[in-house]
Scaffold this active site. Structure first.
Site, mmCIF file in Angstrom:
data_model
loop_
_atom_site.group_PDB
_atom_site.id
_atom_site.type_symbol
_atom_site.label_atom_id
_atom_site.label_comp_id
_atom_site.label_asym_id
_atom_site.label_seq_id
_atom_site.Cartn_x
_atom_site.Cartn_y
_atom_site.Cartn_z
ATOM 1 N N PRO A 2 0.857 -1.206 0.027
ATOM 2 C CA PRO A 2 0.077 -0.041 -0.045
ATOM 3 C C PRO A 2 0.635 1.412 -0.088
ATOM 4 C CG PRO A 2 -0.939 -1.588 1.709
ATOM 5 C CD PRO A 2 0.697 -2.076 1.085
ATOM 6 N N GLU A 3 0.520 2.226 -0.833
ATOM 7 C CA GLU A 3 1.327 3.487 -1.179
ATOM 8 C C GLU A 3 0.433 4.399 -0.514
ATOM 9 O OE1 GLU A 3 2.722 3.895 -4.896
ATOM 10 O OE2 GLU A 3 3.184 1.811 -5.117
ATOM 11 N N LYS A 56 3.254 6.889 4.707
ATOM 12 C CA LYS A 56 2.507 5.633 4.567
ATOM 13 C C LYS A 56 2.341 5.127 5.877
ATOM 14 C CE LYS A 56 4.974 4.053 0.487
ATOM 15 N NZ LYS A 56 5.867 3.139 -0.217
ATOM 16 N N ARG A 260 12.778 -3.787 -8.321
ATOM 17 C CA ARG A 260 11.366 -3.094 -8.367
ATOM 18 C C ARG A 260 11.300 -2.983 -9.913
ATOM 19 N NH1 ARG A 260 9.151 -1.167 -3.783
ATOM 20 N NH2 ARG A 260 7.193 -1.651 -4.860
#
Length: 271
Positions: A2-3, A56, A260
């Site tokens: 989750p960002e 976050k 990533r």
């Protein structure tokens, strides 16, 4: 993971409902990334004042101290008057007079940490090195450009680091760089003032649109009300390798940066 948009959507989905609640009990399941930092019984009787966000992290302000909540790689919060019985992946549960808040985290990289209220929350070791908030007035374009000029790393990596601007994770970094027409591998220090300004505006725009559409549900994210996000349906480059660019029809490419995946258009992001 989750960002910022997903964390903000989570906050908005329960902050109003839990404000003013009194904690009845706290249940801890299997260990999370960091320990709670106090006995669960110490939280009984505390009242919830507000729910804020820093990057976050969610900050649940209590009348004494606060709870720092991080969703980790796969965590999500649920809040309701009555929840179903806890499952194997439900590792934190706070029952209040207005409902129950539960953290579900299959991979257990998330955490709920109690912080005493003597110091400003921003001074906590988990928050002290975070960068500017991109959706606040704190996100100043001149300061942003000055910070980038000091960084030789690839601009995508600088955005992900979180010490220049906070909360711009993998999805939204790729999207913002596309909107700004900047190749992800370009050194941050090479950005001119106008290009930094375009990226600054793109970050704000992408994050605001993501919050408005409920965030991105790629695997298991949902709000505290159980609602999925829809931003992934309008992504310009993220997870669209081989598909035509929505602007120029050039096939979207991907590369690996710091383990990533990065997605970009080789035509729209030439430099």
């Amino acid at each position: 993971m989750p960002e910022l948009p997903e964390v903000e959507v989570t906050r908005l989905s329960f902050a109003f409902e839990i404000a003013g609640a009194r904690v009845i009990s706290v249940r801890i399941g299997k260990p999370l990334r960091w320990p709670l930092g106090c006995s669960p019984t110490q939280l009984a009787g505390r009242s919830v004042q507000a729910v804020r966000r820093r990057g976050k992290y969610l900050l649940i302000d209590l009348d004494q101290g606060l709870l720092l909540v991080h969703l980790g790689m796969s965590g999500s919060l649920s809040f309701a008057r009555q929840l179903p019985p806890a499952g194997a992946h439900d590792h934190f549960e706070m029952t209040t007079t207005l409902g129950t808040l539960r953290l579900t985290d299959p991979r257990r990289f998330g955490a709920v940490v109690y912080a005493k209220g003597e110091d400003a929350p921003e001074a906590h070791k988990l928050l002290g090195k975070l960068g500017m908030e991109p959706l606040s007035d704190d996100f100043d374009v001149d300061r942003f450009h000055d910070e980038l000029k000091r960084r030789r790393a690839a601009i995508k990596q600088v955005l992900l680091a979180g010490d220049t601007v906070v909360g711009v994770g993998n999805i939204y970094a790729s999207e913002a760089l596309f909107m700004a027409g900047i190749r992800p591998t370009l050194s941050a220090a090479r950005l001119s003032r106008p290009r930094s300004a375009r990226l600054h505006a793109a970050i704000r725009d992408v994050l605001a649109r993501a919050v408005a559409t409920g965030g991105s549900t790629l695997r298991d994210f949902s709000s505290a009300k159980g609602e999925n996000g829809h931003f992934q349906l309008e992504a310009m480059v993220y997870a669209r390798q081989g598909q035509p660019c929505r602007v120029c029809a050039t096939p979207i490419k991907s590369l690996r940066q710091g383990q990533r995946s990065t997605f970009y258009c080789p035509h729209c992001q030439k430099a």
